[in-house]
Design a protein around this motif. Structure first.
Motif, short mmCIF file in Angstrom:
data_model
loop_
_atom_site.label_atom_id
_atom_site.label_comp_id
_atom_site.label_asym_id
_atom_site.label_seq_id
_atom_site.Cartn_x
_atom_site.Cartn_y
_atom_site.Cartn_z
N ALA A 128 0.83 -1.21 0.00
CA ALA A 128 0.00 0.00 0.00
C ALA A 128 0.86 1.26 0.00
CB ALA A 128 -0.94 -0.01 1.21
N VAL A 129 1.94 1.24 0.77
CA VAL A 129 2.86 2.38 0.78
C VAL A 129 3.49 2.55 -0.60
CG1 VAL A 129 5.04 3.24 1.74
CG2 VAL A 129 3.29 2.31 3.26
N GLU A 130 3.87 1.45 -1.22
CA GLU A 130 4.46 1.51 -2.57
C GLU A 130 3.46 2.11 -3.56
OE1 GLU A 130 5.17 0.29 -6.59
OE2 GLU A 130 3.60 -0.60 -5.35
N CYS A 131 2.21 1.72 -3.49
CA CYS A 131 1.18 2.30 -4.37
C CYS A 131 0.95 3.77 -4.07
CB CYS A 131 -0.13 1.52 -4.24
SG CYS A 131 -0.10 -0.06 -5.07
N TYR A 132 0.97 4.14 -2.80
CA TYR A 132 0.83 5.55 -2.42
C TYR A 132 1.93 6.39 -3.03
CZ TYR A 132 0.91 9.76 0.42
OH TYR A 132 0.94 11.07 0.82
N VAL A 133 3.16 5.90 -2.96
CA VAL A 133 4.29 6.63 -3.55
C VAL A 133 4.11 6.72 -5.06
CG1 VAL A 133 6.78 6.57 -3.95
CG2 VAL A 133 5.87 6.09 -1.67
N VAL A 144 12.53 6.46 -4.71
CA VAL A 144 12.04 5.96 -3.42
C VAL A 144 11.85 4.45 -3.44
CG1 VAL A 144 10.12 6.08 -1.78
CG2 VAL A 144 10.96 8.17 -2.84
N CYS A 145 11.23 3.93 -4.49
CA CYS A 145 10.92 2.50 -4.58
C CYS A 145 11.93 1.82 -5.48
CB CYS A 145 9.50 2.30 -5.09
SG CYS A 145 8.25 2.94 -3.99
N THR A 146 12.91 1.19 -4.87
CA THR A 146 13.93 0.46 -5.62
C THR A 146 13.88 -1.01 -5.24
OG1 THR A 146 15.61 0.84 -3.92
CG2 THR A 146 15.43 2.51 -5.67
N LEU A 147 14.56 -1.83 -6.03
CA LEU A 147 14.63 -3.26 -5.71
C LEU A 147 15.32 -3.50 -4.38
CD1 LEU A 147 15.45 -5.06 -9.07
CD2 LEU A 147 13.41 -5.27 -7.67
N ARG A 148 16.37 -2.74 -4.14
CA ARG A 148 17.10 -2.90 -2.88
C ARG A 148 16.20 -2.60 -1.68
NH1 ARG A 148 20.29 0.23 0.58
NH2 ARG A 148 22.06 -0.91 1.45
#
Length: 175
Positions: A128-133, A144-148
Motif C-alpha cells: 500500500a505504501v508503494e502504491c501511495y508513492v 524511493v521505490c527500488t529493488l534494494r
C-alpha cells in the motif's frame, strides 16, 4: 414372572443391538464426513498452490517482472501465502491422522505458521505504501521505490515477525 423377566431382557438386548448398529452407522458417517472434509481441503490447497506456483514460475521467467519492486513484493506475498497454506493444511490433516504429535515438530510448524500469518498484513501494508508513492509522488517513485528497498522491506517483515514469535519459542524450549 419368569416370562416377564425374559421379555425385558429380550427387549433390552434388541435395543442394545439397535444402538450398537446405530452407533456404527453414526461412526461411519463421521469418518465419511471427515474424509470428505480432508479431501476437499487438500484438493483446494493443491489447486490454489498450483495457481500460485504458476505465478511464481512466470515471475522468475520474465526479467521485466523481477526488475519491478511492486512485483517483487507481490511475489513475496504469493510465496508467503503458499507456505502458510501448506502448513495449515498439514496441521489440519495431522489433527485427523495423529492423536499426538511431537512437540518439536509442532513448534516448528506453528512458528512457521505464525511467521507467515504475521507477514501477510505487513506485506500488504508495504504494498500500500508503494502504491501511495506511485500515485502521490510519481516523479520520485524511481528513487524511493527500488529493488534494494523492496528486499530490505521483505527482510524487515521477517525480522518483525521473528521478534514477536521467537521469545515465545525460546520460553517454550526452556520449559
Amino acid at each position: 414372572m419368569g416370562e416377564e423377566g425374559s421379555y425385558y431382557e429380550r427387549l433390552n438386548h434388541e435395543h442394545g443391538e439397535m444402538n450398537v448398529s446405530g452407533s456404527n452407522q453414526e461412526q461411519e458417517s463421521r469418518y465419511r464426513d471427515a474424509f470428505i472434509k480432508n479431501l476437499t481441503v487438500v484438493l483446494l490447497g493443491i489447486v490454489i498452490n498450483y495457481i500460485n506456483g504458476s505465478m511464481v514460475h512466470t515471475f522468475h521467467r520474465e526479467e521485466v517482472l523481477r526488475a519491478n519492486p511492486r512485483y517483487v513484493l507481490f511475489i513475496h506475498l504469493v510465496v508467503n501465502d503458499m507456505i502458510q497454506l501448506f502448513i495449515t493444511i498439514s496441521l489440519f490433516i495431522c489433527t485427523f491422522v495423529f492423536f499426538t504429535i511431537n512437540v518439536s515438530v509442532c513448534c516448528l510448524l506453528m512458528t512457521a505458521a505464525v511467521f507467515t500469518t504475521q507477514n501477510t498484513p505487513l506485506n500488504l501494508a508495504t504494498m500500500a505504501v508503494e502504491c501511495y508513492v506511485a500515485v502521490c509522488l510519481p516523479l520520485r517513485y524511481a528513487t524511493v521505490c527500488t529493488l534494494r528497498r523492496a528486499h530490505l522491506a521483505i527482510g524487515l517483515m521477517w525480522a518483525t515477525s521473528a521478534l514477536t514469535v521467537l521469545p515465545d519459542f525460546f520460553i517454550l524450549l526452556a520449559t
